[in-house]
Design a protein around this motif. Structure first.
Motif, PDB file in Angstrom:
ATOM      1  N   TYR B 605       0.846  -1.189   0.000  1.00  0.00           N
ATOM      2  CA  TYR B 605       0.000   0.000   0.000  1.00  0.00           C
ATOM      3  C   TYR B 605       0.884   1.242   0.000  1.00  0.00           C
ATOM      4  O   TYR B 605       1.727   1.409   0.886  1.00  0.00           O
ATOM      5  CB  TYR B 605      -0.903  -0.019   1.236  1.00  0.00           C
ATOM      6  CG  TYR B 605      -1.714   1.233   1.401  1.00  0.00           C
ATOM      7  CD1 TYR B 605      -2.518   1.684   0.354  1.00  0.00           C
ATOM      8  CD2 TYR B 605      -1.678   1.969   2.571  1.00  0.00           C
ATOM      9  CE1 TYR B 605      -3.262   2.830   0.483  1.00  0.00           C
ATOM     10  CE2 TYR B 605      -2.429   3.117   2.716  1.00  0.00           C
ATOM     11  CZ  TYR B 605      -3.210   3.549   1.664  1.00  0.00           C
ATOM     12  OH  TYR B 605      -3.946   4.689   1.795  1.00  0.00           O
ATOM     13  N   ARG B 657     -15.522  -2.096  -2.984  1.00  0.00           N
ATOM     14  CA  ARG B 657     -15.441  -1.966  -1.534  1.00  0.00           C
ATOM     15  C   ARG B 657     -15.452  -3.325  -0.836  1.00  0.00           C
ATOM     16  O   ARG B 657     -14.898  -3.476   0.236  1.00  0.00           O
ATOM     17  CB  ARG B 657     -16.585  -1.095  -1.012  1.00  0.00           C
ATOM     18  CG  ARG B 657     -16.142   0.343  -0.808  1.00  0.00           C
ATOM     19  CD  ARG B 657     -17.264   1.181  -0.301  1.00  0.00           C
ATOM     20  NE  ARG B 657     -18.329   1.240  -1.298  1.00  0.00           N
ATOM     21  CZ  ARG B 657     -19.615   1.333  -0.997  1.00  0.00           C
ATOM     22  NH1 ARG B 657     -19.995   1.351   0.247  1.00  0.00           N
ATOM     23  NH2 ARG B 657     -20.510   1.386  -1.958  1.00  0.00           N
ATOM     24  N   HIS B 662      -9.177  -4.352  -1.628  1.00  0.00           N
ATOM     25  CA  HIS B 662      -9.521  -3.050  -1.076  1.00  0.00           C
ATOM     26  C   HIS B 662      -9.537  -3.093   0.447  1.00  0.00           C
ATOM     27  O   HIS B 662      -9.027  -2.204   1.119  1.00  0.00           O
ATOM     28  CB  HIS B 662     -10.891  -2.636  -1.627  1.00  0.00           C
ATOM     29  CG  HIS B 662     -11.300  -1.250  -1.228  1.00  0.00           C
ATOM     30  ND1 HIS B 662     -12.123  -1.021  -0.160  1.00  0.00           N
ATOM     31  CD2 HIS B 662     -10.995  -0.044  -1.752  1.00  0.00           C
ATOM     32  CE1 HIS B 662     -12.316   0.286  -0.043  1.00  0.00           C
ATOM     33  NE2 HIS B 662     -11.634   0.897  -1.001  1.00  0.00           N
ATOM     34  N   THR B 665      -6.071  -3.474   1.941  1.00  0.00           N
ATOM     35  CA  THR B 665      -5.279  -2.261   1.779  1.00  0.00           C
ATOM     36  C   THR B 665      -5.721  -1.177   2.746  1.00  0.00           C
ATOM     37  O   THR B 665      -4.907  -0.528   3.394  1.00  0.00           O
ATOM     38  CB  THR B 665      -5.401  -1.755   0.340  1.00  0.00           C
ATOM     39  OG1 THR B 665      -5.033  -2.808  -0.534  1.00  0.00           O
ATOM     40  CG2 THR B 665      -4.501  -0.583   0.103  1.00  0.00           C
ATOM     41  N   TYR B 666      -7.022  -0.968   2.839  1.00  0.00           N
ATOM     42  CA  TYR B 666      -7.500   0.196   3.591  1.00  0.00           C
ATOM     43  C   TYR B 666      -7.959  -0.119   4.998  1.00  0.00           C
ATOM     44  O   TYR B 666      -8.452   0.749   5.700  1.00  0.00           O
ATOM     45  CB  TYR B 666      -8.623   0.890   2.807  1.00  0.00           C
ATOM     46  CG  TYR B 666      -8.080   1.585   1.600  1.00  0.00           C
ATOM     47  CD1 TYR B 666      -7.305   2.723   1.752  1.00  0.00           C
ATOM     48  CD2 TYR B 666      -8.287   1.089   0.327  1.00  0.00           C
ATOM     49  CE1 TYR B 666      -6.754   3.350   0.661  1.00  0.00           C
ATOM     50  CE2 TYR B 666      -7.736   1.706  -0.773  1.00  0.00           C
ATOM     51  CZ  TYR B 666      -6.980   2.846  -0.603  1.00  0.00           C
ATOM     52  OH  TYR B 666      -6.434   3.454  -1.681  1.00  0.00           O
ATOM     53  N   VAL B 669      -6.790   2.169   7.833  1.00  0.00           N
ATOM     54  CA  VAL B 669      -6.057   3.332   7.328  1.00  0.00           C
ATOM     55  C   VAL B 669      -6.698   4.628   7.810  1.00  0.00           C
ATOM     56  O   VAL B 669      -6.011   5.568   8.207  1.00  0.00           O
ATOM     57  CB  VAL B 669      -5.966   3.297   5.786  1.00  0.00           C
ATOM     58  CG1 VAL B 669      -5.515   4.636   5.254  1.00  0.00           C
ATOM     59  CG2 VAL B 669      -5.003   2.222   5.341  1.00  0.00           C
ATOM     60  N   SER B 670      -8.039   4.637   7.832  1.00  0.00           N
ATOM     61  CA  SER B 670      -8.699   5.877   8.240  1.00  0.00           C
ATOM     62  C   SER B 670      -8.454   6.170   9.721  1.00  0.00           C
ATOM     63  O   SER B 670      -8.510   7.317  10.139  1.00  0.00           O
ATOM     64  CB  SER B 670     -10.196   5.822   7.926  1.00  0.00           C
ATOM     65  OG  SER B 670     -10.805   4.853   8.730  1.00  0.00           O
ATOM     66  N   ASP B 679      -5.430   9.604   0.405  1.00  0.00           N
ATOM     67  CA  ASP B 679      -4.549   8.568  -0.106  1.00  0.00           C
ATOM     68  C   ASP B 679      -3.583   9.279  -1.040  1.00  0.00           C
ATOM     69  O   ASP B 679      -3.960   9.771  -2.097  1.00  0.00           O
ATOM     70  CB  ASP B 679      -5.389   7.531  -0.861  1.00  0.00           C
ATOM     71  CG  ASP B 679      -4.540   6.437  -1.434  1.00  0.00           C
ATOM     72  OD1 ASP B 679      -3.487   6.755  -2.018  1.00  0.00           O
ATOM     73  OD2 ASP B 679      -4.931   5.271  -1.316  1.00  0.00           O
ATOM     74  N   VAL B 686      -9.522   8.533   1.637  1.00  0.00           N
ATOM     75  CA  VAL B 686      -9.536   7.114   1.973  1.00  0.00           C
ATOM     76  C   VAL B 686     -10.935   6.730   2.448  1.00  0.00           C
ATOM     77  O   VAL B 686     -11.680   7.570   2.950  1.00  0.00           O
ATOM     78  CB  VAL B 686      -8.498   6.778   3.072  1.00  0.00           C
ATOM     79  CG1 VAL B 686      -7.107   7.091   2.596  1.00  0.00           C
ATOM     80  CG2 VAL B 686      -8.815   7.499   4.355  1.00  0.00           C
TER      81      VAL B 686
END
Lengths: 441, 725
Positions: B605, B657, B662, B665-666, B669-670, B679, B686
């Motif tokens: 990422y 989503r 996805h 990766t995310y 992250v938020s 991002d 993000v």
């Protein structure tokens, strides 16, 4: 082999204490400690089998299931359906943790059951009938002399699961079953391979609501919970082989119900409870296996990898712990699968009865597939009433080495001939060229 | 006599200096980072070399690698070009024997620079063979520093191309020599080096098509002679038989289309020779006409047979990579896995300028001079120039094969240019070679020695050259002076440009990244190795790590763990399965992941750092590759948002989503960048909420570049999604 030795060692060790493979410490949770006298026959049965039974009231604040990640007991008897909570800090996760560590549970429900106990059962996919319901049968029933209720809720259940690993005394002797039961029904997802019904209703059995303590409601019973669908006793085995037995009523464990039928020829409550508790507490139906021996048939040596089309022998010892002792396990359906993405070979293993030994050797000579790759040699043996068995070995099968191919091919003889003819011709021509004075003018 | 000895010494010195420059300009990466293997493929080469050194040649030859392409495994010995491994293992063994105990890694790291100096010398030899030694020295100097070649041969870039370009140039040199001399010895040498080339790089196909093409052209031009016959027949027979000893090539020379041209030319040459023989025996006037018709018929028949065999699949059809050489759009439609590799993209113009710079202008100049006198060798160079330019235009990475010919022709161009303008004698064109040589080599030498003293050099060279024997009119003289200075300046600029490009664009190991903060301090981003080390120390030895194929070789080489797919890309279906998993929703993916015994999933990422080569940016390619194999499960358009954009934030399409890629990766992250966080790799917000039910995070590297997950172990109570107790 190590597994097997370990199992034997455990077996040996357990003879000196209890017969259970997993341990001898039982925690029995009752509404009050003084009503333990009502269960004296059952507890006596357990003590005879070298269990140490700690009897505690469900509300006892001092109860702890585990300490520092280890279980303090090996088995729990939940005999307090009304208890809204157990001990001080015992909640669903801690009970599941107990199960995860290998603890077994014998759980008894009843017509009046707390929400906590409903939740506990539902963790294992078991849904008990709602409160204030009762299992009745107008044909097969028993009037308990001491009771003055008019409801025919002491059912004589005869529909037992014919599983020789769980109820060996029933299947071996073919004796007439007669189990006296009083309590509520339950059901579970029929597709679940972990749940197994042990005792269910007959065609005339139904689960109905009670309008009052001794009067039935007019609401008709649902078809879901009547007849054979109606489970009175069932078991659940987790993936780590912990076992949980669900009994629809506490009454059937009590002396008063056990005493109704004491004839030796009849498979009554006493024998049933013995079989059920033995199975639940890992005294029966536990399989143990050696790590498989895989070797080349030719030289009887085990290698880290084999080559395509090698003839190998697969061999594994399996024994069964049955009623407190290790016996040789016999079955014709132990299947070996050799797979790489897809199965290439599926074959049942043969065994020769070993006689006095505590295990049977399952064996097969196999010609490996003509395909290289990393193969999984796998036995997945999941049968109701036995612990789950999965034996996996990952073994690469290699292609032939560069010097293992045939050196001379018959198809290529014309080529060999032509090369040598060419070489010879060259020599002859050169000789002519050099030595013959007339050739090169 | 004395003069020629001096010249000889001078040439040797210059070549030596060129070699030193060639090696030293490739050491930026070692000085800046460390002695480390770069990128992706080199890691595989390095791992196999280690295996070769540790287990010996026969084990290496029969190596079945059960730790890659799980569970298919890879027959490594039969699916690689062993040349580079054998070369470095030999060097290692020799060094070991003479008492220099070096690490095999250092041999691997420095192999490409050493061979690049040999390439420079080979370039000198080939140019010397075709033109003269001055042109040769120019060409060698260009070859030593041309960024188009440096891009594949910096220290640590331990890849086939590192030695293959040397072999390519040297084989061509030997070929030209054997054609010129008609010596069977040289054609045997050509075949031997061709064999070495076959063992080293798949690009050998270029040689086995170039040489027949050369012969064919010579035949068409009516230049047939016995020398050509001897050299090609010897080369083809020995070369082909030798090349078939490489298991990866095997019987390909007998049935694949790529090799048919050489076979056809061989047959044609035999007919030609036979006809020539007949011609000498029966000298008839109309023989020639008969022969021509006969020849035409033969050629036509051969084409027919070839066409028939190809259409009935008797001859293996061309591979996708080959088709994409003719139609740049082919790969994008038919073989997305080829198109997805950035080095297979058509070349942009800026790339040519970056990699060849001033040589792009000198190249046609050289070509012009080549046309002046058409010898057999020069025809070869022309053919090479045409084909090389075409292929370089189609695929970025084929600039590599173009670079040698550009350097050779530029060398010829530059030397001819200097010959004209550095000569301040009146009777310039009629001068003998010898008198020209000395002054002409000087700017070259100065260029090497006095790189830094740019201004001083101009004066010096002009001073020296303004000592002519018989000066002519000052105006012409000053024009000469001006032109020479400008061109010399441009050549110096080329040197500076090359160094700059090497230092800035081609010296990053890509395993380790570097960035600069606001003060200009260098920050080393070492997330890849951090993650691979974590795997080495925290996972079981037989753990299977799933990732996109790009990271397969590194995982095997750095983390020493089993991978499912890697950069070898030999099994498209298996790669498509990875794509299917990454694009699937958690429940479906979890199931496939379990059937493949995956223990860990690795995603890259770049959104925190702004690293654009991450998995989310590759995701569309994954879907395209997967779509070719699983058209029912994967649909590219499902992954675009309602406006048809590639969106990753909260407006992303449901398929996007819910896809594993996805989510992995995310995930979280938020929490790290905040709900409104950006991002940085895609300049989008993000996604604010990402849930993960079937997988659990086990490791995230310090800059969030590499994230490792593991599928949750099956729930002991049989619940789905599995819950941890």
């Amino acid at each position: 082999m190590l597994n097997f030795l370990l199992a034997l060692f455990i077996a040996f060790f357990s003879f000196s204490s209890a017969q259970s493979l997993t341990g001898s410490r039982i925690l029995a949770l009752l509404p009050e400690t003084k009503i333990q006298t009502q269960y004296s026959t059952f507890f006596e049965q357990l003590k005879e089998r070298n269990y140490s039974v700690a009897i505690k009231a469900g509300s006892d604040k001092s109860i702890e299931l585990g300490k520092l990640g280890e279980n303090l007991y090996d088995h729990i008897l939940f005999l307090c359906p009304k208890c809204t909570k157990y001990g001080k800090n015992i909640n669903l996760p801690s009970i599941l943790k107990f199960v995860k560590n290998g603890g077994n549970i014998l759980f008894a429900a009843d017509s009046e059951m707390s929400q906590f106990n409903y939740d506990l059962a539902s963790e294992f996919g078991v849904v008990f009938e709602t409160k204030e319901s009762a299992v009745i049968d107008h044909t097969h029933y028993y009037n308990v002399p001491t009771s003055n209720s008019t409801i025919k809720d002491t059912v004589i259940a005869r529909n037992l699961n014919f599983n020789k690993h769980i109820l060996p005394h029933y299947t071996d002797n073919k004796s007439q079953p007669e189990i006296f039961f009083k309590g509520i029904a339950h059901q579970f997802n029929k597709n679940s391979y972990m749940n197994l019904s042990i005792l269910s209703g007959s065609l005339t059995t139904a689960s109905v609501f009670k309008a009052s303590k001794d009067k039935l409601s007019v609401i008709p019973p649902s078809s879901q919970l009547s007849g054979y669908n109606l489970n009175l006793v069932s078991v659940f085995q987790t993936l780590n082989n912990a076992r949980i037995a669900f009994i629809g009523g506490t009454e059937m464990l009590k002396d008063i119900y056990i005493d109704i039928q004491k004839s030796d020829n009849i498979y009554g409550n006493s024998k049933f409870l013995k079989d059920l508790s033995m199975w639940t507490f890992h005294e029966s139906g536990v399989l143990s296996h050696s790590s498989p021996l895989i070797y080349k048939t030719l030289d009887k040596i085990s290698y880290e990898s084999y080559q395509i089309k090698d003839s190998i022998t697969y061999q594994v010892n399996i024994s069964e712990y049955n009623q407190g002792k290790w016996t040789s396990f016999a079955a014709n359906d132990v299947q070996l699968e050799i797979r790489m993405l897809d199965p290439y070979i599926r074959t049942t293993l043969d065994y020769t009865p070993s006689g006095d030994l505590e295990f049977n050797t399952f064996k097969k000579v196999i010609t490996l597939p003509d395909k290289y790759g990393v193969f999984k040699f796998q036995i997945i043996y999941n049968r109701p009433g036995l612990t789950w068995v999965t034996i996996t070995d990952t073994i690469p099968i290699l292609p032939l080495r560069h010097n293992q191919f045939p050196r001379f091919l018959s198809q290529a003889y014309p080529y060999y001939t032509s090369s040598f003819v060419l070489l010879g011709g060259f020599v002859i021509l050169s000789a002519l060229w050099i030595f013959s004075p007339t050739f090169n003018k | 006599m004395e003069e020629s000895k001096k010249l000889y010494l001078l040439k040797i010195t210059i070549l030596l200096l060129i070699s030193v420059t060639a090696i030293s300009s490739r050491l930026f990466s070692v000085l800046r980072y460390e002695s480390i293997i770069h990128e992706f493929d080199p890691w595989f080469n390095y791992r196999t070399t280690q295996y070769l050194v540790n287990n010996g040649f026969y084990e290496f030859w029969n190596w079945f690698d059960s730790k890659s392409w799980y569970p298919l495994g890879r027959v490594v010995g039969g699916t690689l070009f062993p040349g580079i491994m054998v070369t470095s293992a030999t060097i290692y063994k020799i060094l070991d024997k003479i008492g220099l105990h070096v690490d095999i890694r250092d041999v691997c790291v420095f192999l490409a620079p050493v061979f690049s100096s040999l390439t420079a010398i080979a370039t000198y030899l080939i140019t010397n063979e075709v033109q003269d030694s001055i042109a040769g020295l120019f060409a060698a100097a260009f070859m030593g520093v041309a960024p188009g070649y440096i891009s594949r041969s910096v220290a640590g870039s331990y890849d086939n191309e590192g030695i293959a370009i040397f072999l390519l140039v040297f084989t061509f040199y030997l070929w030209l020599k054997s054609v010129r001399t008609g010596s069977m010895f040289y054609s045997c040498m050509t075949a031997l080096f061709y064999f070495y080339m076959v063992s080293a790089w798949g690009g050998y196909v270029f040689i086995i098509n170039m040489i027949p093409l050369h012969v064919f052209t010579l035949l068409l031009m009516g230049r047939y002679n016995n020398d050509i016959y001897v050299s090609y027949s010897t080369f083809y027979v020995i070369g082909t038989l030798a090349s078939m000893q490489i298991p990866f090539v095997g019987f390909q020379p007998t049935f694949t289309s790529e090799h048919m041209a050489s076979l056809g030319t061989f047959g044609l040459l035999q007919i030609f020779a036979f006809a020539n023989y007949l011609n000498s025996m029966i000298p008839q006037q109309h023989f020639r006409n008969i022969f021509r018709t006969f020849l035409m018929a033969i050629i036509a028949a051969m084409f027919m047979v070839l066409f028939y065999l190809t259409s009935t699949k008797k001859i293996a059809p061309w591979t996708g990579r080959f088709y994409s050489l003719w139609d740049t759009g082919y790969a994008k439609i038919h073989v997305p896995i080829i198109a997805s590799v950035s080095e297979h993209q058509p070349t942009a113009w800026s790339q040519f300028f970056m990699d060849l710079n001033i040589l792009m202008w000198l190249f046609p100049v050289g070509l012009y001079f080549i046309f002046q006198k058409l010898t057999d060798s020069q025809i070869f160079l022309i053919l090479y120039a045409v084909l090389g330019s075409y292929f370089a235009g189609v695929m970025v990475r084929l600039i590599l094969t173009l670079t040698p010919i550009v350097c050779i022709l530029s060398g010829i161009g530059a030397s001819e240019f200097y010959k004209v303008f550095l000569n301040f004698k009146e009777s310039a064109p009629k001068d003998s070679d010898e008198s020209n040589k000395k002054p002409n080599t000087e700017p070259q030498q100065q260029k090497k020695e006095l790189k830094k003293k740019v201004s001083a050099q101009n004066i010096k060279s002009s001073k020296k050259s303004t000592k002519p024997n018989s000066p002519f009119d000052p105006f012409t003289k000053s024009i000469h002076l001006f032109v020479v200075s400008v061109v010399t300046l441009m050549l110096i600029m080329f040197q500076i440009h090359s160094t700059w490009v090497t230092s800035n664009a081609y010296s990053s190991p890509s395993v380790v990244l570097a960035s600069y903060d606001q003060k200009g301090n260098k920050i080393i981003i070492d997330d890849f190795r951090e993650a691979y080390n974590w795997l080495t120390h925290n996972t079981k030895e037989d753990s299977k790590i799933m990732s996109w194929w790009d990271y397969g070789y590194q995982l095997a080489g750095l983390a020493n763990r089993t991978t499912l797919v890697d950069n070898n890309t030999w099994n498209n279906t298996h790669i498509a399965t990875m794509a299917k998993i990454f694009a699937a929703d958690e429940e479906t993916g979890y199931e496939i992941v379990n059937t493949l015994d995956v223990d860990y999933l690795l995603v890259v990422y770049g959104g925190i750092l702004g690293y654009s080569g991450d998995d989310i940016n590759k995701f569309l390619w994954m879907i395209r590759i997967g779509q070719g194999v699983y058209p029912n499960d994967l649909r590219e358009e499902k992954f675009y948002d309602s406006n048809g954009n590639y969106n990753i934030g909260d407006n992303a399409s449901p398929a996007m989503r819910s896809s594993i890629m996805h989510k992995l990766t995310y995930y979280r992250v938020s929490d790290f960048v905040g709900v409104d966080g950006m991002d940085r790799a895609r300049q989008q917000k993000v996604p604010s909420k990402v849930t993960l039910d079937y997988f659990e995070e086990v490791f995230t590297s310090s800059n969030w570049m590499v994230r490792l997950y593991k599928p949750k172990s099956p729930d002991i109570l049989g619940r789905s999604p599995p819950k941890s107790i």
